[in-house]
Design a protein around this motif. Structure first.
Motif, short mmCIF file in Angstrom:
data_model
loop_
_atom_site.label_atom_id
_atom_site.label_comp_id
_atom_site.label_asym_id
_atom_site.label_seq_id
_atom_site.Cartn_x
_atom_site.Cartn_y
_atom_site.Cartn_z
N ASN A 247 0.82 -0.98 -0.11
CA ASN A 247 0.01 0.10 -0.05
C ASN A 247 0.93 1.26 0.00
N LEU A 248 0.43 2.17 -0.84
CA LEU A 248 1.12 3.54 -0.94
C LEU A 248 1.05 4.14 0.57
N LYS A 249 2.11 4.63 1.03
CA LYS A 249 2.05 5.62 2.39
C LYS A 249 1.31 6.59 2.12
N PRO A 250 0.28 7.21 2.98
CA PRO A 250 -0.67 8.38 2.60
C PRO A 250 0.19 9.60 2.09
N GLY B 39 -1.26 -3.09 -4.04
CA GLY B 39 -0.48 -4.25 -5.11
C GLY B 39 -0.18 -5.55 -4.32
N ILE B 40 0.02 -6.75 -5.09
CA ILE B 40 0.38 -7.80 -4.25
C ILE B 40 1.62 -8.49 -5.18
N CYS B 41 2.31 -9.02 -4.46
CA CYS B 41 3.54 -9.96 -5.01
C CYS B 41 3.33 -11.39 -4.34
N VAL B 42 3.53 -12.37 -5.40
CA VAL B 42 3.20 -13.97 -4.87
C VAL B 42 4.63 -14.32 -5.15
N LEU B 43 5.38 -15.05 -3.85
CA LEU B 43 6.71 -15.43 -3.83
C LEU B 43 6.53 -17.00 -3.64
N ASN B 44 7.63 -17.52 -4.36
CA ASN B 44 7.69 -19.01 -4.33
C ASN B 44 9.22 -19.22 -3.57
N THR C 88 -4.70 -3.29 -7.97
CA THR C 88 -5.92 -3.09 -8.34
C THR C 88 -5.75 -1.79 -9.25
N ASP C 89 -6.54 -1.60 -10.23
CA ASP C 89 -6.42 -0.48 -11.25
C ASP C 89 -7.20 0.72 -10.97
N TYR C 90 -6.73 1.35 -9.75
CA TYR C 90 -7.26 2.77 -9.34
C TYR C 90 -6.14 3.67 -9.22
N GLU D 169 4.00 0.69 2.30
CA GLU D 169 3.89 -0.28 3.32
C GLU D 169 3.81 -1.93 2.88
N ALA D 170 4.17 -2.68 3.69
CA ALA D 170 3.96 -4.05 3.05
C ALA D 170 3.62 -4.79 4.41
#
Length: 100
Positions: free
Chosen positions: A8-11, A60-65, A49-51, A88-89
């Protein structure tokens, strides 16, 4: 094993006027970091998300293996957008139910 981290973007960065050359460079580094991990098979996929940046549901998301939570956390913490304070994550274990 898979993990997902949600970004998430910080404010401060939800306001377009607050972006400058340094923050834009950080986002470019963030993109290249994740792209490199994807090419090496560590990142399964990345998306958002497209906002607009100021929309409350932008994330945003990041999927890790990776093998364990510690390694996933290290990857997340080294993400330039996280490391340099633009985003922030939070990391979670992730199970794929089905995929295409």
């Amino acid at each position: 094993m898979s993990f997902i981290y949600v970004l998430n973007l910080k404010p401060h960065y939800k306001i377009a006027a607050n972006w400058d050359e340094n923050s834009n460079h950080t986002i470019e580094s963030h993109f290249l970091y994740l792209k490199s991990l994807n090419e090496r098979g560590i990142v399964r996929f990345v998306g958002r998300t497209d906002y607009a940046p100021d929309h409350p549901d932008l994330f945003g998301i990041c999927v890790l293996n990776v093998d364990d939570f510690k390694k996933a956390s290290e990857i997340m913490e080294q993400d330039p957008a996280v490391k340099l304070g633009i985003m922030e994550a939070k990391i979670h274990p992730f199970k794929t139910i089905f995929s295409n």
